[in-house]
Structures are given as structure tokens and as C-alpha cells.
Design an enzyme around this catalytic site. Structure first.
Site, PDB file in Angstrom:
ATOM      1  N   HIS A  36       8.361 -50.433  19.348  1.00 56.71           N
ATOM      2  CA  HIS A  36       6.571 -50.504  19.841  1.00 56.71           C
ATOM      3  C   HIS A  36       6.236 -50.877  18.025  1.00 56.71           C
ATOM      4  CE1 HIS A  36       8.211 -46.423  18.202  1.00 56.71           C
ATOM      5  NE2 HIS A  36       6.978 -46.687  17.486  1.00 56.71           N
ATOM      6  N   HIS A 121       4.900 -54.786  12.239  1.00 57.99           N
ATOM      7  CA  HIS A 121       5.913 -54.756  12.167  1.00 57.99           C
ATOM      8  C   HIS A 121       6.824 -53.803  13.816  1.00 57.99           C
ATOM      9  CE1 HIS A 121       6.163 -51.001   9.906  1.00 57.99           C
ATOM     10  NE2 HIS A 121       6.933 -50.614  10.498  1.00 57.99           N
TER      11      HIS A 121
END
Length: 184
Positions: A36, A121
Site C-alpha cells: 500500500h 512509495h
């Protein structure tokens, strides 16, 4: 933010190729169930604070319109201690949502670390020691998933490993989901 399952599948294929590179066995590869984008990290949050945090995140989500995003490229933090897949698309809106998510935490009374400029990221591997990740970054350079529309903000709770079993991974639980802007 949770990417759609087919996007996660494309990343899983890419990570399988990375795991075949020399030295990959020295990395701790994260499991796809935990993939995630973290917009704001809240650390330990008292259970009594979760409703207020969820309400504030709902307001942040409502003020942010859905936006296009794709997994794209990669990078590293801490001299190879974290290897990640990056993002492309409407990164301006993604950063705005990250800032709003951080502000929601502060306003809900969550003690936050110092503010840093947001870097999109999705962590795919970690290492205790500095690692030469240049081969991994070169392999990720041309990686790009399909573009999807981010339509929700998800509050995710981490359950850290407690068993002491080597290689045990954190578990992640979606605590609340809030629609972005016109998506709701």
C-alpha cells in the site's frame, strides 16, 4: 491507499524478477498483502482517538477529488535499507492528500514525527544493512502498471509480528474507508 488487485499482480510479477537477481536473498521482501501507499504514518494510536481520526480523514478525503495513479519505477531510502516502487500520475493531488492526512492526524491529537516532503512509495523490500540496490533500481526503471483512478482513502492498522519467527511479516487491516470528493 490500496492499489487494485490487478495492479498488485503486475507488481508481484516484477518483484518475482527482482528476487531472482544476485543478492536478493539478503533482502527481506514484503508480502503483497501488505502493499500500500502510506500517505501519513500515525504510529501508535489510542483506540479512543480512532473515531476522531476517521472523521477528520473523511473530511480530508471529501475535499480531494479522485485522481489517476500508476505504479512506476522505483527508488530506495537509507542506502538500500528500503527498496520501493514509485508512482506516476497526478502526484500533486497525491501529495495534497498526504498533507491533508497528516493534518487530520495532528488535529485528532496523534503525535506525529517531523514533517517531511511526501515521497510516493510502496515498499517491496527491506534490509538491516546498507545494500547496493542499483541492479534492482535498474530493473524497476521501466516498470509501469496500468493507470487506475484512486477513489478512496483507507485507514490501515499495522499488526507487527510478535512471534519472533524469522521472516514473519506485519499484518495490515483496513479500519476505515472514505470516498474521495465526487466519488462519494
Amino acid at each position: 491507499m490500496l492499489p487494485p488487485e490487478d495492479v498488485i499482480g503486475a507488481l508481484a510479477d516484477e518483484v518475482d524478477a527482482l528476487r531472482a537477481l544476485d543478492g536478493a536473498d539478503g533482502m527481506r521482501w514484503t508480502e503483497r498483502a501488505g502493499w500500500h501507499y502510506t500517505l501519513a504514518f500515525y504510529g501508535e494510536v489510542d483506540e479512543d482517538t480512532v473515531p476522531e481520526l476517521t472523521a477528520r480523514l473523511g473530511r480530508a478525503a471529501a475535499r480531494t477529488e479522485p485522481f489517476p495513479l500508476a505504479l512506476s519505477g522505483g527508488g530506495q531510502f537509507g542506502r538500500g535499507r528500503a527498496l520501493w516502487a514509485g508512482a506516476s500520475g497526478d502526484l500533486h493531488t497525491m501529495r495534497l492528500l498526504a498533507e491533508r492526512s497528516e493534518a487530520a492526524g495532528r488535529k485528532a491529537g496523534v503525535e506525529m514525527d517531523e514533517h517531511r516532503r511526501y515521497q510516493a512509495h510502496l515498499t517491496v523490500a527491506r534490509s538491516r544493512d546498507a545494500v547496493d540496490v542499483r541492479p534492482y533500481l535498474a530493473a524497476l526503471e521501466d516498470f509501469r502498471s496500468r493507470t487506475w483512478i484512486v477513489e478512496e482513502l483507507v485507514l490501515v492498522r499495522s499488526h507487527l509480528p510478535r512471534s519472533g519467527v524469522p521472516g514473519e511479516q506485519p499484518r495490515y487491516e483496513a479500519v476505515a474507508r472514505r470516498a474521495l470528493g465526487a466519488a462519494g
